[in-house]
Structure formats: C-alpha cells, structure tokens
Design a protein around this motif. Sequence first.
Motif: not given
Length: 217
Positions: A98, A199, A202
Amino acid sequence: MTSTAPQEGRRERKKRETRLRISDIATGLFLDRGFDAVTIAEIAEAADVSVNTVYNYFPTKEDLFFDRAEEVIDRPSRFVRERLPGQSAADAVLGRLRAEIEDRSVYAGVLEGYDAFMRCIHGAPSLLARLMLMQYRTAERLTETLAEETGDDPEDPMPQLVAGELVHISNQLFRGATRAVAAGMSPEQAAAAALGKLDTYEGLVSERFLKYAVRPG
C-alpha cells in the motif's frame, strides 16, 4: 559513533559500476528494439566491454533483463522478517505494498512508461517464463520464511497458503497497475484504482489469513 560497516574497496566499486553500466545499456536496447532482437555482442560493444565480461556478470541474457531478480524474490520475505511486534505477515506485506502504491514506487508498477517494460516481457517467451519462475520462487521463499517465523510444522498448509495468496495479490495489483497506465490512465489514477482493489482484496480474505504470523510484542 564510528561506523563498523565495511568500506567498499576500489575494485568492488569498479565492478559494481561496470555491472550497472552493462545492465543499464542492455535495458535501453531491449526496450528500444525488443529482447529477442538484441544480441550479447551488441550489448558488449555498446558498453565497451568484451562478450566474456558481459557473461561474467550475467550468465544469461535473461539475467541481464532481470538484473535485480534476487532482490525482488526476497522482498516479501524481508518484509515479514522485519515486521514490528504485533504485526502479522499480511500486515507487513500488504502494508508495504500500500505504501509503495501511494509513493508511486517502481515496485508498484504505477510509473509513467513502465508499461514498456512489461510489453518487452510479454513479447519474449523466455522473459515471460523467467517472470513466472521468479513468482514461483518468491512464493516458495515466503513459505519457508513463514514456517521459520511461526515454527509451524512443515506439513502445516498455512505457510504455503498464506504465502501463495500474498504473492498472488501483489502480482495482480502490479499487473493491473501497468495495464491501467498502458491504457492511458495517469499514474495518480492507476494508483487510486490499485488502492481500491487492495481494499477489496483485504475485505474478501479471512481474519485468520490477515492475522497469521503475528510477531509477539
């Protein structure tokens, strides 16, 4: 405080500089003309060294293209080894990914012009095969690192499953970013899209995956 790090000698520095010069010149030729169209003899001439010198530094032409293969293969394992107390393997690897996307790092594939590098790979079967081998070795090494860090039994499937998924997520985001830039997205847009995908990833995986191999704190 006096540094105890070993000083680089003149001989080592010259060897490092020669290796870098050969690699940089070869990369420029590969991207300009295509990997298969460039010969080792042409690279040697352009770098003003002998063919044997090129082979001394790079045993194969594929090694010239992927001159940082070992560093790339070891990166996820290094992130896990360096994770902080209370941090899991996924936190370490995905958190670093990230940060690299946000920083527009070369490792995230969101740089202007990086699609040319990937086109060169996809235009040469031997490079594509080497890339797939590097990805396999990355997952294999990360599996070993996770088993060592957790002390899990070698027959336990978790190290292999977690390593495989982390490498898969990283590869998917990298490929998506380079394709987005090639399709005309700005690096900023490609980075935003990659962060959105991260995102989503995850949100799809289990808590057990996300909290695997937490370093005791």
